[in-house]
Design a protein around this motif. Structure first.
Motif, mmCIF file in Angstrom:
data_model
loop_
_atom_site.group_PDB
_atom_site.id
_atom_site.type_symbol
_atom_site.label_atom_id
_atom_site.label_comp_id
_atom_site.label_asym_id
_atom_site.label_seq_id
_atom_site.Cartn_x
_atom_site.Cartn_y
_atom_site.Cartn_z
ATOM 1 N N LEU A 150 21.610 -56.578 -134.930
ATOM 2 C CA LEU A 150 20.230 -56.439 -135.387
ATOM 3 C C LEU A 150 19.249 -56.441 -134.218
ATOM 4 C CD1 LEU A 150 20.301 -58.745 -138.539
ATOM 5 C CD2 LEU A 150 20.306 -56.248 -138.480
ATOM 6 N N SER A 153 19.575 -53.212 -132.215
ATOM 7 C CA SER A 153 19.022 -52.097 -132.976
ATOM 8 C C SER A 153 17.510 -52.019 -132.801
ATOM 9 C CB SER A 153 19.372 -52.252 -134.461
ATOM 10 O OG SER A 153 20.770 -52.182 -134.656
ATOM 11 N N GLN A 154 16.846 -53.184 -132.702
ATOM 12 C CA GLN A 154 15.414 -53.206 -132.456
ATOM 13 C C GLN A 154 15.097 -52.860 -131.003
ATOM 14 O OE1 GLN A 154 13.122 -53.592 -134.889
ATOM 15 N NE2 GLN A 154 14.862 -53.666 -136.298
ATOM 16 N N ARG A 181 19.423 -43.126 -131.712
ATOM 17 C CA ARG A 181 20.371 -42.880 -132.794
ATOM 18 C C ARG A 181 20.627 -41.394 -133.041
ATOM 19 N NH1 ARG A 181 17.306 -47.219 -134.173
ATOM 20 N NH2 ARG A 181 18.367 -49.090 -134.954
ATOM 21 N N GLY A 268 21.875 -48.594 -139.714
ATOM 22 C CA GLY A 268 20.923 -48.956 -140.758
ATOM 23 C C GLY A 268 21.495 -48.707 -142.140
ATOM 24 N N ILE A 269 20.660 -48.167 -143.053
ATOM 25 C CA ILE A 269 21.109 -47.857 -144.412
ATOM 26 C C ILE A 269 22.203 -46.793 -144.350
ATOM 27 C CG2 ILE A 269 20.397 -47.032 -146.682
ATOM 28 C CD1 ILE A 269 17.587 -48.025 -146.046
ATOM 29 N N GLY A 271 25.083 -47.173 -143.012
ATOM 30 C CA GLY A 271 25.541 -47.203 -141.628
ATOM 31 C C GLY A 271 26.940 -46.670 -141.443
#
Length: 329
Positions: A150, A153-154, A181, A268-269, A271
């Motif tokens: 997490l 990813s940020q 990404r 993310g969604i 993934g």
């Protein structure tokens, strides 16, 4: 005339022949050996029971599932033989996932082990506060992998990511911020950085333990002969810890080819798709997609067996390559 009376005749005892056939002696030897080693077998039996229950049986059962049309909910639909493997080898998604897996593995493992070797060498010297630094390098490994995924990813975000801000600060960002990404290479680089951050310190401590077992008089003799630090490291340290290097290479190979959580969180969604164009979808994500999103357990089992064979081949190649190098030395 005197008569004598005789009692009943005593039963004659048969004497056991001192001669035993070779077969009898071998049988008695085997029975004696089993009795002597029964305790040892009893002590090691829990390992084989646990391995058979949680290792060998799932492996063979997965092979059986891969030979069938098997729905995750509805169960076995019928025997299809090697059709799942044929479809898998012709599937472009499998080829793409295989490339992504190998690319991320190379980008993360090679720099990771080289960096861990250098850190271990520094920690093996007379460093002020060495206990603190040896403990600090292990901190990334004890952090939850979900938290790591997490946070990174940020950090690699397109619009508000710290990495893009740093690149823009030093003038390397270009006209547009990098969408980490969206591209194959940038996504692989981001995931490799994530893996390196988490596992470099762990491997460094393994190397450090091996370096501290190297006899110190070898270093002292080499330095007295005028050898440089780099020559000592290359000619004494590395050959002395080569078995440990082989171990870390094999373990890193197994872990790198099974990469799952980092790309799943990075995507993310949904993934498990590995990006809009599957640009960072690994083999484990493809397995998850077919097994738990499409409910095709037979196809997913075929993927798992292909992954198992890939890991076995690469690990064997690394093992025999390092043995050949050791034999030449």
């Amino acid at each position: 005339m005197a008569t004598t009376t005789e009692g009943p005749a005593a039963p004659s005892r048969r004497r056991r022949s001192p001669y035993r056939s070779p077969g009898d002696r071998r049988a008695r030897g085997r029975r004696g050996g089993l009795r002597r080693h029964a305790g040892a077998y009893a002590f090691i039996s829990p390992f084989f029971l646990v391995f058979g229950l949680f290792g060998l049986f799932p492996l063979l059962y997965t092979l059986w599932v891969s030979l069938n049309d098997w729905h995750l909910v509805n169960g076995r639909q019928g025997f299809v033989g090697l059709d799942n493997f044929r479809d898998l080898l012709a599937d472009p998604d499998f080829t793409n996932a295989l490339f992504n897996t190998l690319s991320i593995f190379v980008l993360s493992t090679v720099p990771q082990l080289l960096l861990a070797l250098g850190i271990a060498y520094l920690l093996d010297t007379r460093l002020r506060g060495s206990t603190f630094w040896r403990s600090a390098v292990l901190i990334p490994n004890i952090v939850s992998v979900v938290a790591v995924g997490l946070v990174f990813s940020q950090l690699f975000g397109r619009d508000f990511g710290v990495v893009n801000w740093l690149l823009d600060t030093v003038g390397l960002a270009g006209d547009e911020p990098i969408d980490w990404r969206a591209d194959t290479f940038t996504s692989h680089l981001a995931l490799s950085t994530m893996v390196m951050w988490r596992w470099t310190g762990y491997n460094a401590l393994i190397y450090l333990a091996a370096m501290q077992a190297v006899p110190r008089h070898l270093y002292e003799s080499a330095l007295l002969d005028g050898a440089s630090r780099w020559r000592v490291f290359r000619s004494i340290t590395v050959p002395s810890i080569r078995p440990t290097i082989v171990f870390t290479v094999i373990i890193s190979t197994i872990g790198g080819l099974q990469l799952f959580t980092e790309p799943l969180l990075f995507g993310g969604i949904n993934g498990y798709e590995g990006g809009s164009d599957h640009q960072f979808q690994t083999l484990t994500l493809l397995l998850y997609k077919h097994g738990f999103a499409n409910f095709d357990s037979g196809y997913a089992a075929a993927i798992s067996w292909m992954l198992f064979l890939l890991i076995a081949v690469i690990a064997a190649f690394n093992f025999f390559l390092t043995r050949r190098i050791s034999a030449k030395d």
